[in-house]
Structure formats: C-alpha cells, structure tokens
Design an enzyme around this catalytic site. Structure first.
Site, mmCIF file in Angstrom:
data_model
loop_
_atom_site.group_PDB
_atom_site.id
_atom_site.type_symbol
_atom_site.label_atom_id
_atom_site.label_comp_id
_atom_site.label_asym_id
_atom_site.label_seq_id
_atom_site.Cartn_x
_atom_site.Cartn_y
_atom_site.Cartn_z
ATOM 1 N N LYS A 106 16.459 10.698 -7.196
ATOM 2 C CA LYS A 106 17.351 10.847 -6.036
ATOM 3 C C LYS A 106 18.721 10.308 -6.455
ATOM 4 O O LYS A 106 18.939 9.096 -6.516
ATOM 5 C CB LYS A 106 16.831 10.087 -4.804
ATOM 6 C CG LYS A 106 17.690 10.315 -3.567
ATOM 7 C CD LYS A 106 17.128 9.636 -2.331
ATOM 8 C CE LYS A 106 17.801 10.094 -1.034
ATOM 9 N NZ LYS A 106 19.235 9.953 -0.971
ATOM 10 N N ARG A 165 26.358 15.654 -1.889
ATOM 11 C CA ARG A 165 25.617 16.912 -1.915
ATOM 12 C C ARG A 165 26.602 18.058 -2.136
ATOM 13 O O ARG A 165 27.619 18.138 -1.431
ATOM 14 C CB ARG A 165 24.889 17.070 -0.566
ATOM 15 C CG ARG A 165 24.070 18.333 -0.411
ATOM 16 C CD ARG A 165 22.684 18.107 -0.928
ATOM 17 N NE ARG A 165 21.765 19.196 -0.655
ATOM 18 C CZ ARG A 165 20.769 19.128 0.221
ATOM 19 N NH1 ARG A 165 20.611 18.048 0.963
ATOM 20 N NH2 ARG A 165 19.930 20.122 0.354
ATOM 21 N N ARG A 202 27.611 18.930 2.251
ATOM 22 C CA ARG A 202 26.557 19.073 3.245
ATOM 23 C C ARG A 202 27.123 19.381 4.638
ATOM 24 O O ARG A 202 26.471 19.999 5.467
ATOM 25 C CB ARG A 202 25.802 17.756 3.220
ATOM 26 C CG ARG A 202 24.926 17.520 4.345
ATOM 27 C CD ARG A 202 24.213 16.253 4.021
ATOM 28 N NE ARG A 202 23.701 15.723 5.243
ATOM 29 C CZ ARG A 202 22.849 14.744 5.302
ATOM 30 N NH1 ARG A 202 22.429 14.165 4.205
ATOM 31 N NH2 ARG A 202 22.399 14.323 6.441
ATOM 32 N N GLU A 247 23.627 17.673 -6.517
ATOM 33 C CA GLU A 247 24.293 16.422 -6.139
ATOM 34 C C GLU A 247 25.350 16.096 -7.199
ATOM 35 O O GLU A 247 25.062 16.138 -8.398
ATOM 36 C CB GLU A 247 23.224 15.311 -6.085
ATOM 37 C CG GLU A 247 23.708 13.998 -5.553
ATOM 38 C CD GLU A 247 23.612 13.871 -4.026
ATOM 39 O OE1 GLU A 247 23.275 14.867 -3.330
ATOM 40 O OE2 GLU A 247 23.879 12.758 -3.547
ATOM 41 N N PHE A 293 19.384 20.917 -8.348
ATOM 42 C CA PHE A 293 17.938 20.804 -8.149
ATOM 43 C C PHE A 293 17.321 22.034 -7.487
ATOM 44 O O PHE A 293 16.114 22.105 -7.320
ATOM 45 C CB PHE A 293 17.554 19.535 -7.376
ATOM 46 C CG PHE A 293 18.393 19.278 -6.136
ATOM 47 C CD1 PHE A 293 18.203 19.998 -4.981
ATOM 48 C CD2 PHE A 293 19.356 18.282 -6.149
ATOM 49 C CE1 PHE A 293 18.955 19.754 -3.851
ATOM 50 C CE2 PHE A 293 20.124 18.028 -5.011
ATOM 51 C CZ PHE A 293 19.926 18.762 -3.866
HETATM 52 P P1 ATP Z 1 20.279 8.791 2.201
HETATM 53 O O1 ATP Z 1 21.214 8.299 3.278
HETATM 54 O O2 ATP Z 1 18.955 8.129 2.178
HETATM 55 O O3 ATP Z 1 20.948 8.932 0.873
HETATM 56 P P2 ATP Z 1 20.603 11.164 3.510
HETATM 57 O O4 ATP Z 1 20.312 10.700 4.891
HETATM 58 O O5 ATP Z 1 22.014 11.349 3.111
HETATM 59 O O6 ATP Z 1 19.861 10.236 2.514
HETATM 60 P P3 ATP Z 1 18.372 12.815 3.188
HETATM 61 O O7 ATP Z 1 18.092 14.184 3.643
HETATM 62 O O8 ATP Z 1 17.594 11.762 3.827
HETATM 63 O O9 ATP Z 1 19.911 12.557 3.299
HETATM 64 O O10 ATP Z 1 18.178 12.710 1.622
HETATM 65 C C1 ATP Z 1 18.459 13.806 0.864
HETATM 66 C C2 ATP Z 1 19.789 13.649 0.196
HETATM 67 O O11 ATP Z 1 19.568 13.115 -1.090
HETATM 68 C C3 ATP Z 1 20.386 14.999 -0.007
HETATM 69 O O12 ATP Z 1 21.245 15.349 1.072
HETATM 70 C C4 ATP Z 1 21.127 14.865 -1.312
HETATM 71 O O13 ATP Z 1 22.484 14.557 -1.024
HETATM 72 C C5 ATP Z 1 20.496 13.684 -2.005
HETATM 73 N N1 ATP Z 1 19.757 13.987 -3.249
HETATM 74 C C6 ATP Z 1 19.898 13.315 -4.415
HETATM 75 N N2 ATP Z 1 19.082 13.780 -5.353
HETATM 76 C C7 ATP Z 1 18.384 14.804 -4.795
HETATM 77 C C8 ATP Z 1 17.364 15.680 -5.274
HETATM 78 N N3 ATP Z 1 16.898 15.597 -6.501
HETATM 79 N N4 ATP Z 1 16.889 16.603 -4.400
HETATM 80 C C9 ATP Z 1 17.335 16.702 -3.141
HETATM 81 N N5 ATP Z 1 18.302 15.895 -2.623
HETATM 82 C C10 ATP Z 1 18.814 14.942 -3.441
#
Ligand code: ATP
Length: 588
Positions: free
Chosen positions: A251, A256, A275, A305, A346
């Site tokens: 991650k 994004r 995003r 990302e 990804f």
């Molecule tokens: P967090 O605040 O925990 O970073 P978030 O709330 O922004 O997460 P989530 O949907 O919970 O968003 O987590 C997915 C996010 O993680 C994606 O929007 C992307 O930006 C990021 N990300 C990083 N690496 C990856 C990956 N390998 N696959 C998918 N998403 C990834």
C-alpha cells in the site's frame, strides 16, 4: 426554459432539510425540463458548468462578484463590502444590491437557462489580459437582467462557486432514476455515473434512450471513472478468512493517479486524474514523459499511486511531499528536480478498445504487465499471491521496510471485478497503525468551530468533526478536535475555513452539539484518536450500537489536512462502527 423556474425549485429545496423532499422537487424539475437542456440544468444544480475532470470551474472571487454588482446596480461599494462581511454569502449580497438599486429598467429580458449557462461558460473560460473586465461585464449583465429574488441569489452563489443547496450527487442520481424509471433503477444510474463521472451525460442518455440506454455508457480513454476503494480488517488472519487465497500488495503512501492514454490527431495524449477526478497532468510532466516510453499499445486507462521518492536514495517519502508539485509554473520546474516521484500502477481498466473492469483481477494484472515496460519511475505494484498467513506477514513487514504504509489484499476470485466508485470487500487494507491498539487514523470533515480562548482568542479553539454516513448522505458529529495544531496552523485554518462558514447547521449535517460557527462540510482532516467510545452527545452511528448513543473519538489529535479528499471521502459512519467493533474484539 427560464432560469427563474429552476431558481424557484432551488429555494424550495433549500427550505427543506429532508432528502426525500429534495428528491421529489428535483424529479418535478427534471420532468418539466426540455430534454436538450437537461444536462445544463444538472450542472447548474451541482453549482458547476461541467464535470470536475474538465477543469472548467467558476469560483469567482467575491471581490470580482462585488465589482459586477456595482456595474449592474451602482450601489456604493463600501455598502456591498459591509453586507459581505456580515453574511459571507454572495447570493444574499447580490439580492440586497438588487433591492437597493435606485432605478429599475423599464424592460428586462427574461433570463433563459441557455443564456445563463453560455454566459457563465464564457466567464469561466475567459483568460489573459482584459479578462477580469470582461468577466465583470458579463456577470453584471446577468445581474442586471435578473427579475426575481431567487434568480439573483442563485446567480450570485453560482458565480462564486458556492451553491450550498445541500444536494449531493447521490440525490441527483435518485431523482434521475425516479424521473426516467423506478426507484429501484438507482443502482443502474449510479453505475453509469461511476463509469463516466458525468451526471449531465447520464441525464442526456436517460432522456434520449431511457434506463436501458445507460448500457450505452462505456469506458473511454480521456474520461475518468470513479475510483474503487477499500474496506479494512484488523489482521492478516482475518483477511485470509474473508478473501481466501488473495493478492497482497504494497500500500503505497502517495496520490492516487488514474492515467489515460489515447491517440489524438496531434499524437499520443496522456492525462492524469486524482481520486477527486482533478486533472493533475500539468503537475507531473516527468511522469507523462516516462509513460510515453513505457506504454506499448494504442489506448488505455491505468490505476496507480504516485509516490514521492528520495532524490539520493531512491527510497519512498511521506505523501505530503507530493504537495510541492502544486506550485506555480516556475516553482514547478524546481519541484520536479527537488521532489521526484515514481508511479506504481496496480490495475488496468481499459486497453486498446476493450473494457476490462468486468474481468477478474488476475487477468487485469496480466494485461497491465503486458502493456507497460517498467522504468525508474514507472513501475508495477509489488504483489504476492498467497493464503499463508506467515508469508503474508513477512510481505507486510517488507512493505513497511520499503517505506509503505501497509498492504492491500485483493480478491482474485471469479467475480473480482473493478467496482468503480465503491468501497467493498474486494479490496481490504491493513496498515501498520492497526498493530497498535486504536492508533489508526481517520479522515473527518470539519462541520463546526468553537471560538478560541486565551492564546487562541480570535481564532478557533476547537473544531467539530464528522464522519460521512453514506446511507443517509449526512455528516455526523464524532469528536471535538482541539489538539495537534500549532498557532501558525490555527491561523491558516481560520482563513481557509472562513469561506465555508454558514449561518445555520448545513442541511446535510446531523449534530446535537451546537458549535459557535457552522461550516459547510468541505475540508477534510486526518485525525488520530486513542479510543472510540459510546457517546450520548455525538450523532455518528446514533442508536446503532446502543439506543440513544452515538460514537465518539476520545483524545483526537490533528495529523494533517487531506486536500486530496472531498467530504464524501471522509471515513464513513459504517467504518466507524466496524472500528468500534474491532476494538471490542481486541479487548475480548
Ligand atoms: P488511507 O487513508 O488509509 O490511505 P484512503 O482512505 O485514502 O486510505 P482507501 O480506499 O481506504 O483510501 O485505501 C485505498 C487507497 O490506497 C487508494 O485510494 C490508493 O490511493 C492507495 N493505494 C496505495 N497502494 C495501493 C494499491 N496497491 N492498490 C490499491 N490502492 C492503493
């Protein structure tokens, strides 16, 4: 169609706080709207002229709107300024200016939706020398020709980019489903919206071909789709129990980025969207250049990302470093050198004319690997397919050692499709924070402010923060945030928040706590809490765990601004309830 008709509907919408009634008023409005201008009515209702990804926006400064009011009505500029200071609502200021005007012209043209839309579009697109005067002149013309109170109020608000009707995109989705089909068709309308991110286009398609016509809306390179998101679980065993054998991936902690590549007349076109579907291509010319060499096919949509990397060691840096790319042109040139980035892809959602969202994830990864030639700054995310908890645990540790914030487990099952715009159990995140009890961070929307005392006099002493309830489309209070800021930050928050200040509790906010100031939920902050407790004061998940109680975060600390998130991307009430349940489970 006269603009006064839609302005009247807006005033009825503003008078109710009930989402059902809002939807009904919208349905009535859409039914009487000529099909050829339905898209325009939708954008105007959203307070826009076009979908966000086009980059066409109004958001004129209040000073410019005041100049236009002066041009239209010749009301004393100081008086205009004083109305603004006391209310902060350009709509009300415009109305007062109209009511104060000394002389009414004998003949006023009715403002049509088309005329307003085209004029606002000309204002939004004007640039270069003389453009300020041009914008003032056009806006003054609209103000001058407004004949009803509603018209001028909503024109004032539209011009400043703050409609504040309290209508979320999902309410428009509901209304469109009910106008052109049944309530149950909401899912189909939502899907179409998730694919094209454009409610105007969805509405046009519905008007022309009905609900079945929505199948015609397909992915297209150059039109971003809404991002797929994750759920979370407290540990690797729980993830394997839920997903079985799955793909664990790093991650990355960055921004994004959805990359679109297609062939245009002038050659290969590459665009990058966040995003929030903001076009950030101009901020990453180095990424664009590298992608040119990396992509072998004709057209594609890739999901990934973008991560800041250390110029000397090549190691990954915290995501805030990406914000250095947001400067002006001259600053950007040096930021590209000083803050290099790498993009880790990804997913591959579209390739050479074929939609891939409805094929299983492993097949999409294959396509990704086949179409991208990796380089120093264009890479494919690290992944490991396993159902062995020990293997997954060491992969997780490796991700942390390499500077990532954790892992995302992704289903590899037959139905592991890309679900645009939705947060589901296909993707489950597990972060370092979850290892220490309740140290996870959450992202909360600011809905209120409390006047500061002592050193904080004159600014905010604490902020009222809310989760987003996806079901009811409301923001529910969950904590009062007062620590983690220094004085400098507080001062900058004040100016940032002032523009979102409103007189009463915003329509989509649910709160028993009454702050000194209300804010439209716009700004999102990352917050770290020590514990989640039941609370009779907060409305987050009210009655879900225990009657009369909501959930509250104890000892919250400010971690940072989440400028990459809109209010609807804040941590959801549902996530909060599951975090509370996870906490209970850990205590067992
Ligand atoms: P967090 O605040 O925990 O970073 P978030 O709330 O922004 O997460 P989530 O949907 O919970 O968003 O987590 C997915 C996010 O993680 C994606 O929007 C992307 O930006 C990021 N990300 C990083 N690496 C990856 C990956 N390998 N696959 C998918 N998403 C990834």
């Amino acid at each position: 169609m006269d603009y006064s008709v839609i302005a009247k509907a807006y005033s009825r919408i503003e008078a109710t706080r009930k989402r059902l009634e809002m939807t009904e008023i919208l349905v009535e409005l859409f039914k009487i709207t000529p099909p050829n201008i339905l898209d325009k009515v939708i954008y105007l209702t959203q307070g826009k002229l076009a979908p966000d990804f086009t980059g066409i926006e109004l958001g004129l400064s209040h000073t410019l709107v005041h100049e236009a009011l002066y041009e239209a009505f010749r009301v004393d500029k100081k008086l205009i300024e004083s109305w603004w200071i006391s209310g902060g609502d350009t709509g009300k200021v415009a109305l007062k200016a109209m009511e104060t005007k000394k002389q009414t012209s004998l003949f006023q043209e009715q403002l049509s939706v088309n005329f307003i839309f085209e004029t606002m579009m000309n204002i939004a697109k004007a640039s270069g020398s003389g453009s300020q005067e041009y914008k003032i002149k056009l806006l003054a013309l609209l103000f001058h020709n407004s004949s009803t109170k509603n018209e001028i109020q909503y024109l004032g608000r539209l011009a400043s980019g703050k409609m504040r009707l309290g209508i979320a995109d999902m309410t428009i989705v509901d209304a469109l489903a009910q106008t052109f089909g049944q309530k149950e068709d909401k899912g189909k309308v939502e899907n179409a919206y998730n694919i094209c991110s454009d409610l105007g286009k969805v509405a046009n398609t519905l008007a022309a071909d009905g609900i079945d016509g929505l199948d015609l809306i397909e992915l297209e390179a150059g039109t971003p789709l809404r991002a797929m998101l994750c759920e979370r679980l407290p540990g690797i065993p729980e993830i394997i129990e839920k997903l079985g054998k799955c793909s664990f991936e790093y991650k990355y902690d960055g921004l994004r980025v959805q990359a679109h590549i297609w062939q245009a007349d002038e050659g290969q076109n590459i665009q990058l969207y966040t995003r929030q579907l903001e076009n950030v291509t101009a901020q990453f010319p180095d990424v664009v250049e590298s992608m040119r060499g990396a992509f072998a096919g004709k057209e594609c949509i890739l999901d990934g990302e973008c991560v800041p990397v250390d110029i000397n060691t090549g190691e990954m840096l915290p995501f805030q470093e990406v914000s250095h790319r947001r400067g002006r042109k001259t600053e950007l040139d040096s930021a590209i050198k000083d803050y290099p980035v790498a993009v880790f892809f990804f997913d591959c959602l579209f390739l050479d004319g074929r939609e891939l969202v409805n094929i299983p994830y492993p097949n999409r990864r294959e396509r990704l690997a086949s179409c991208i030639k990796t380089s120093d700054n264009v890479l494919i995310s690290n992944s490991l397919i396993t159902d062995d908890p020990d293997e997954a645990e060491s992969f997780f540790q490796r991700s942390l050692d390499d500077g990532c914030e954790g892992i995302i487990a992704k289903s590899i099952g037959e139905e592991s499709f890309y679900r645009a715009g939705s947060r589901g159990w296909q993707w489950v995140k597990f972060k370092r924070d979850y290892k220490s009890e309740l140290n996870d961070t959450v992202d909360l929307a600011i809905i209120g402010g409390f006047a500061g005392k002592g050193r904080r006099a004159g600014t905010y002493g604490a902020l009222l923060m809310a989760t987003y309830n996806h079901e009811t489309d409301t923001f529910e209070s969950v904590t009062k945030l007062g620590s983690g800021f220094n004085d400098e930050m507080l001062a900058s928050f004040s100016s940032m928040l002032d523009e979102h200040k409103v007189k009463k509790m915003p329509i989509r906010v649910k709160s028993k706590m009454i702050p000194d100031y209300w804010f439209e939920p716009v700004v999102v902050m990352e917050v770290k809490g020590a514990e989640i407790t039941l609370s009779p004061i907060h409305t987050c998940g009210l009655d879900e765990i225990r009657k009369g109680n909501g959930l509250a975060i104890r000892f919250p600390r400010f971690i940072g601004l989440r400028e990459d998130k809109g209010p609807e991307d804040a941590t959801t009430t549902e996530e909060m309830v599951s975090l509370y349940n996870l906490q209970l489970k850990k205590l067992e």
